[in-house]
Design an enzyme around this catalytic site. Sequence first.
Site, short mmCIF file in Angstrom:
data_model
loop_
_atom_site.label_atom_id
_atom_site.label_comp_id
_atom_site.label_asym_id
_atom_site.label_seq_id
_atom_site.Cartn_x
_atom_site.Cartn_y
_atom_site.Cartn_z
N ASP A 167 0.84 -1.20 0.00
CA ASP A 167 0.00 0.00 0.00
C ASP A 167 0.87 1.25 0.00
OD1 ASP A 167 0.26 1.09 3.07
OD2 ASP A 167 0.33 -1.11 2.99
N ASP A 211 1.38 4.51 2.05
CA ASP A 211 1.03 4.88 3.42
C ASP A 211 0.07 6.07 3.42
OD1 ASP A 211 1.78 3.48 5.77
OD2 ASP A 211 2.67 5.30 6.55
#
Length: 274
Positions: A214, A216
Amino acid sequence: MTTSSLLSEPAEIGVIGGTGLYELFTDAAQFRVETPFGEPSDVLTVGTVSGRRVAFLPRHGPGHSLAPHRINYRANLWALRSAGVRRVLAPCAVGSLRRELGPGSVVVPDQVVDRTSGRTCTFYDEGGASHVSFADPYCADGRTAVLKAAADTEQPVVDGGTMVVVEGPRFSSRAESRWFASAGWSLVNMTGMPEAALARELALCYTPVALVTDLDAGIDADESVTQEDVYAVFARHIERLRALVLSAVDALPRERTCDCARALDGMALPFDLP
């Protein structure tokens, strides 16, 4: 698969990571290892990869039952060394602090920043001051092996970057993410410390292989990080990561000539190494 307390043949290489890697072993067996520091996360699954004995340990325990701050890192590293391991490959999930490192990217970091708190971070609690060098936290030969394995299998891998390790188990706030990014760091993780430092204190070679799950929270202003999304991305790329780690096993040098092997030279240790 049977479980024994007697390891018939020492393992040479250790892998600390997610469940499933042992499925590619040709002759897997499980072994319980006792340590002076309590129970490791799980039994060791030992098998053969490219003719080399490898011990696999699920970092978070069976069924991902241990949160990052509850892992017995000392027991894990001690158990691996007790089994004969001298080189450790450490695949892990990370968040990205750089937009160009999107989900699915694989990074071989070369530096670490420790932002954890409250974890037992050393074996040297007693017996006087013992200070190991940690300027370069990861094994140079291990990093080279992973990068070579990636090139040989035509997997895109990013060479280098700083991984900041946070306490968890929560994800970072947007402000924290922006702070980390402004410092020039590349990745954020919850398990890389004290794992790397403890490996150095046992003179083990330690090499992380980081899979980005991902961006952040502070890097992507429109999104927040959720556990469901992280797990989903990791699941989509686990076969790539597993293939890379297994290729790296074959690429690791047969002899240790790196600085990791000499990390404890000249030091008076408060215990006997396994």
